[in-house]
Design a protein around this motif. Structure first.
Motif, short mmCIF file in Angstrom:
data_model
loop_
_atom_site.label_atom_id
_atom_site.label_comp_id
_atom_site.label_asym_id
_atom_site.label_seq_id
_atom_site.Cartn_x
_atom_site.Cartn_y
_atom_site.Cartn_z
N GLY A 1 11.26 52.11 97.53
CA GLY A 1 12.20 53.15 97.95
C GLY A 1 12.90 53.76 96.75
N ALA A 2 13.40 52.91 95.86
CA ALA A 2 14.07 53.38 94.65
C ALA A 2 13.07 54.04 93.70
CB ALA A 2 14.78 52.21 93.96
N TRP A 3 11.85 53.53 93.67
CA TRP A 3 10.80 54.11 92.82
C TRP A 3 10.56 55.57 93.23
CZ3 TRP A 3 8.16 51.72 88.80
CH2 TRP A 3 7.04 52.37 88.31
N LEU A 4 10.42 55.79 94.53
CA LEU A 4 10.20 57.14 95.05
C LEU A 4 11.40 58.04 94.75
CD1 LEU A 4 8.32 58.99 96.75
CD2 LEU A 4 9.55 58.18 98.77
N GLU A 5 12.61 57.53 95.00
CA GLU A 5 13.82 58.31 94.75
C GLU A 5 13.95 58.69 93.28
OE1 GLU A 5 17.29 56.27 96.23
OE2 GLU A 5 16.44 56.13 98.24
N ALA A 6 13.47 57.82 92.38
CA ALA A 6 13.56 58.09 90.94
C ALA A 6 12.48 59.05 90.47
CB ALA A 6 13.47 56.77 90.17
N GLY A 7 11.58 59.45 91.40
CA GLY A 7 10.53 60.39 91.05
C GLY A 7 9.43 59.79 90.19
N ARG A 8 9.30 58.46 90.23
CA ARG A 8 8.24 57.80 89.47
C ARG A 8 6.90 58.06 90.17
NH1 ARG A 8 10.24 53.59 85.79
NH2 ARG A 8 8.12 53.74 85.00
N PRO A 9 5.80 58.10 89.43
CA PRO A 9 4.51 58.47 90.02
C PRO A 9 3.96 57.43 90.99
CG PRO A 9 4.25 57.87 87.71
CD PRO A 9 5.72 57.89 87.99
N MET A 10 3.32 57.95 92.05
CA MET A 10 2.70 57.12 93.08
C MET A 10 1.38 57.74 93.50
SD MET A 10 5.96 56.40 95.61
CE MET A 10 4.90 55.82 96.91
N VAL A 11 0.52 56.90 94.08
CA VAL A 11 -0.73 57.36 94.67
C VAL A 11 -0.83 56.77 96.07
CG1 VAL A 11 -1.93 57.58 92.46
CG2 VAL A 11 -2.04 55.41 93.69
N SER A 12 -1.72 57.32 96.89
CA SER A 12 -1.93 56.75 98.23
C SER A 12 -3.42 56.57 98.45
CB SER A 12 -1.34 57.64 99.32
OG SER A 12 -2.19 58.73 99.60
N GLU A 13 -3.75 55.76 99.44
CA GLU A 13 -5.14 55.51 99.80
C GLU A 13 -5.54 56.35 101.01
OE1 GLU A 13 -7.10 53.12 98.04
OE2 GLU A 13 -5.38 53.20 96.72
N THR A 14 -4.62 57.16 101.53
CA THR A 14 -4.85 57.86 102.79
C THR A 14 -5.28 59.31 102.63
OG1 THR A 14 -2.54 58.57 102.92
CG2 THR A 14 -3.09 56.42 103.90
N GLY A 15 -5.21 59.83 101.40
CA GLY A 15 -5.48 61.25 101.20
C GLY A 15 -4.25 62.10 101.44
N SER A 16 -3.18 61.50 101.94
CA SER A 16 -1.93 62.21 102.17
C SER A 16 -0.99 62.02 100.98
CB SER A 16 -1.23 61.66 103.43
OG SER A 16 -2.06 61.80 104.55
N GLU A 17 0.11 62.75 101.00
CA GLU A 17 1.15 62.59 100.00
C GLU A 17 1.63 61.14 100.03
OE1 GLU A 17 3.54 64.20 97.00
OE2 GLU A 17 1.97 65.22 98.11
N PRO A 18 1.77 60.47 98.86
CA PRO A 18 2.25 59.09 98.87
C PRO A 18 3.60 58.97 99.56
CG PRO A 18 1.46 59.70 96.68
CD PRO A 18 1.49 60.96 97.50
N ALA A 19 3.76 57.91 100.34
CA ALA A 19 5.00 57.67 101.08
C ALA A 19 5.35 56.20 101.01
CB ALA A 19 4.82 58.09 102.55
N VAL A 20 6.62 55.90 101.26
CA VAL A 20 7.08 54.51 101.33
C VAL A 20 7.42 54.23 102.79
CG1 VAL A 20 8.82 52.86 100.59
CG2 VAL A 20 7.93 54.54 98.98
N LEU A 21 6.72 53.29 103.39
CA LEU A 21 6.94 52.94 104.80
C LEU A 21 7.84 51.73 104.92
CD1 LEU A 21 3.32 53.35 106.18
CD2 LEU A 21 5.15 55.03 106.14
#
Length: 108
Positions: free
Chosen positions: A88-108
């Motif tokens: 959650g903090a990683w996403l808020e800090a704008g650090r890079p992420m990838v996903s396996e779904t083809g969608s925009e990376p998200a934190v569930l």
């Protein structure tokens, strides 16, 4: 037993070895590129996949599971650093992420 160090996401080096202990569906939705994925409940069976000579930055969604994983790893001779605030903090800090779904990376 020593307590694992806690660091904010902004203190995780770009070349850090990151261990993600979230569940599969969380990992698939969004994770750090290059991270190692071992769900917390599989760690006792799979920790041999990790290099004991490498510092591990352990992350989950918010910091609770990663704290438990880091404590367990420390008790087994690894150097584990808990990433405070998790993905959650990683996403808020704008650090890079990838996903396996083809969608925009998200934190569930």
């Amino acid at each position: 037993m020593s307590e694992p160090q806690n660091v904010p996401v902004t203190a995780v080096p770009g070349d850090a070895r990151v261990l993600d202990v979230r569940e599969d569906y969380e990992w698939e939705a969004g994770h750090i590129d290059g991270a190692v994925h071992i769900p917390l409940d599989q760690l006792p069976e799979r920790f041999g996949e990790l290099d004991p000579d490498e510092d591990l930055h352990v992350i989950c969604r918010a910091g609770g599971r990663s704290q438990r994983a880091a404590e367990w790893l420390e008790s087994h001779g690894y150097t584990a650093i808990n990433v405070s605030g998790g993905m959650g903090a990683w996403l808020e800090a704008g650090r890079p992420m990838v996903s396996e779904t083809g969608s925009e990376p998200a934190v569930l």
